[in-house]
Write an enzyme that holds these catalytic residues in place. Structure first.
Site, PDB file in Angstrom:
ATOM      1  CD  GLU A  31      -3.069  -0.732   0.150  1.00 39.58           C
ATOM      2  OE1 GLU A  31      -3.312  -0.455  -1.048  1.00 39.58           O
ATOM      3  OE2 GLU A  31      -3.422  -1.796   0.683  1.00 39.58           O
ATOM      4  CG  HIS A  32       0.014   4.842   0.661  1.00 38.41           C
ATOM      5  ND1 HIS A  32      -0.420   6.056   0.198  1.00 38.41           N
ATOM      6  CD2 HIS A  32      -0.986   4.357   1.435  1.00 38.41           C
ATOM      7  CE1 HIS A  32      -1.630   6.309   0.690  1.00 38.41           C
ATOM      8  NE2 HIS A  32      -1.999   5.291   1.437  1.00 38.41           N
ATOM      9  CG  ASP A  34       0.375   3.092  -6.352  1.00 41.71           C
ATOM     10  OD1 ASP A  34       0.642   3.759  -5.327  1.00 41.71           O
ATOM     11  OD2 ASP A  34      -0.715   3.175  -6.954  1.00 41.71           O
ATOM     12  N   GLY A 119     -17.379   3.523  -5.680  1.00 44.63           N
ATOM     13  CA  GLY A 119     -16.766   4.383  -4.683  1.00 44.63           C
ATOM     14  C   GLY A 119     -16.488   3.720  -3.340  1.00 44.63           C
ATOM     15  CG  LEU A 122     -14.314  -3.347  -3.305  1.00 42.86           C
ATOM     16  CD1 LEU A 122     -15.496  -4.317  -3.200  1.00 42.86           C
ATOM     17  CD2 LEU A 122     -13.059  -4.000  -2.729  1.00 42.86           C
ATOM     18  CB  SER A 123     -10.793  -0.674  -8.529  1.00 45.56           C
ATOM     19  OG  SER A 123     -10.198   0.104  -9.513  1.00 45.56           O
ATOM     20  CB  SER A 124     -16.733   0.757  -9.418  1.00 43.00           C
ATOM     21  OG  SER A 124     -16.630   2.146  -9.157  1.00 43.00           O
ATOM     22  CG  ASP A 169      -7.066   1.039  -8.809  1.00 38.95           C
ATOM     23  OD1 ASP A 169      -6.411   0.352  -8.006  1.00 38.95           O
ATOM     24  OD2 ASP A 169      -7.673   2.086  -8.500  1.00 38.95           O
ATOM     25  CE1 TYR A 218      -2.706   7.967  -3.288  1.00 42.85           C
ATOM     26  CE2 TYR A 218      -2.697   9.979  -4.600  1.00 42.85           C
ATOM     27  CZ  TYR A 218      -2.460   8.626  -4.489  1.00 42.85           C
ATOM     28  OH  TYR A 218      -1.975   7.930  -5.561  1.00 42.85           O
TER      29      TYR A 218
END
Ligand code: ADP
Ligand code: MG
Length: 370
Positions: A31-32, A34, A119, A122-124, A169, A218
């Site tokens: 996580e973080h 990328d 949202g 889960l990367s819709s 994603d 972020y």
């Protein structure tokens, strides 16, 4: 315009020519990492976005989605994409990027349906982009491979929609499946599929907490990572390794903690791959737990509600490990659970969580119906 009826034929008055789909994803660990040029390890979830299409002769692009306000339809013209700050931007992004690559995109009708919650982390968004890019690849007979599909989807989201996202994603939506974890080197987009152990299953629980400051937080973390890399004299934190431990410890706070998270998290991704290959679920669970502690204490992107979810999952029997998944400041946890036990653990975790006021968690993956 509100969409009447449910099928493609009911909406557009003719049958679809073809259909494509793409899954949502969850990141198992990494996580973080990328935007620091490091490794990530997502896998596909059962939920998918599906796009049905049929070409048109008149250059009109008519898109119906069943996922927004109970069904709605918008129209634009091929070659006249413009950002509107709406869901249609994801669709326009794909056609604009394809055109930018020299593809003559004709008019078409498309109908979007999705079982990926919008949202919820889960990367819709990537599943929609990749499903549409796949549908257009098939409709136009384009020879584009799956990494290229991910690059097109990433350009659509990053450059056209304007979301400052990494490539995980879209790579996961394009290349991952439910039975394997996808190890991605985000610097090169080299990837490898690692089989997931048959004795385990995933449980994903949404905390219901969405933090107003998520995007600000972020940005701050990204900037801190850049400053830490500069202070260490490396292009990106990926290039600092655990041997730099002492130098990292001497950075001014909080850059020391931020760099330590990224460097140790990157190492944990590779350790998780080794544990998967060895079938060592206990070790994999420890790495999940260590990743959560690092996100909580060093990267400081967890919140108390999410920490409580993680703790109550870990307190259940048959749980190997649990952690915050995604960017943080709220969101979901992912737990690695003995196969056949996720529904029970999920129910126990949701019940324990509801004991505190105003807390309602939702099982997204691993519940009785998924
Ligand atoms: P996530 O990717 O974690 O679900 P995002 O904010 O990145 O969250 O993406 C959600 C947005 O993507 C939605 O607000 C919408 O604009 C668009 N989207 C995703 N799925 C669909 C869909 N099935 N129909 C229309 N728009 C969608
Ligand atoms: Mg998204």
């Amino acid at each position: 315009m509100t969409v009447q009826g449910n099928s493609f034929e009911a909406v557009f008055g003719r049958p679809a020519a073809l259909v494509a789909d793409a899954p949502g994803r969850v990141n198992l660990i990494g996580e973080h990492t990328d935007y620091n040029g490091g490794y990530v390890l997502p896998t596909a979830i059962p939920q998918k976005t599906r796009v049905e299409v049929a070409p048109r002769e008149d250059g009109l692009i008519r898109i119906a989605t069943m996922s927004v306000r109970g069904g709605t339809q918008l129209v634009y013209r091929a070659g006249e994409e413009s950002r509107r700050g709406l869901w249609l931007d994801y669709v326009q992004g794909v056609t604009a990027v394809l055109r930018g690559r020299g593809v003559a995109v004709p008019g078409f009708d498309a109908r979007i349906t999705s079982t990926v919650p919008l949202g919820s982390g889960l990367s819709s968004s990537a599943s929609l982009l990749v499903a549409l890019a796949r549908a257009l690849r098939a409709m136009l007979g384009l020879s584009i491979d799956d990494v290229e599909i991910a690059r097109i989807a990433h350009a659509a989201e990053h450059d056209f929609v304007g979301a400052p996202v990494g490539t995980m994603d879209q790579m996961a939506a394009s290349l991952a499946d439910e039975n394997t974890a996808l190890l991605i080197d985000t610097r090169t987009l080299a990837f490898e599929r690692i089989p997931l152990p048959a004795e385990a299953e995933l449980l994903i629980v949404n905390s219901g907490v969405t933090h107003q400051h998520a995007s600000g937080g972020y940005k701050t973390r990204r900037a801190e990572c850049e400053r830490a890399a500069a202070a260490l004299g490396v292009p990106q934190l990926r290039d600092a390794d655990e041997a730099a431990e002492q130098r990292i410890a001497s950075l001014p706070a909080p850059l020391d903690r931020r760099a330590r998270h990224v460097v140790t998290e990157n190492a944990r991704v590779l350790a998780a791959v080794a544990a998967l290959r060895a079938g060592d679920l206990g070790r994999l669970g420890e790495l999940f737990d260590a990743s959560h502690r690092s996100m909580r204490d060093d990267f400081e992107v967890s919140v108390p509600a999410v920490d409580d979810l993680v703790e109550s999952a870990r307190a259940q029997p048959d749980v190997f490990g649990a952690r915050l998944t995604g960017g943080g400041f709220g969101g979901s946890i992912v737990a690695l659970v003995k196969r056949g036990c996720a529904a029970r653990v999920g129910q126990a975790v949701v019940e324990a969580y509801a004991h505190a006021p105003n807390r309602r968690a939702t099982v997204l993956v691993g519940g009785p119906v998924s």
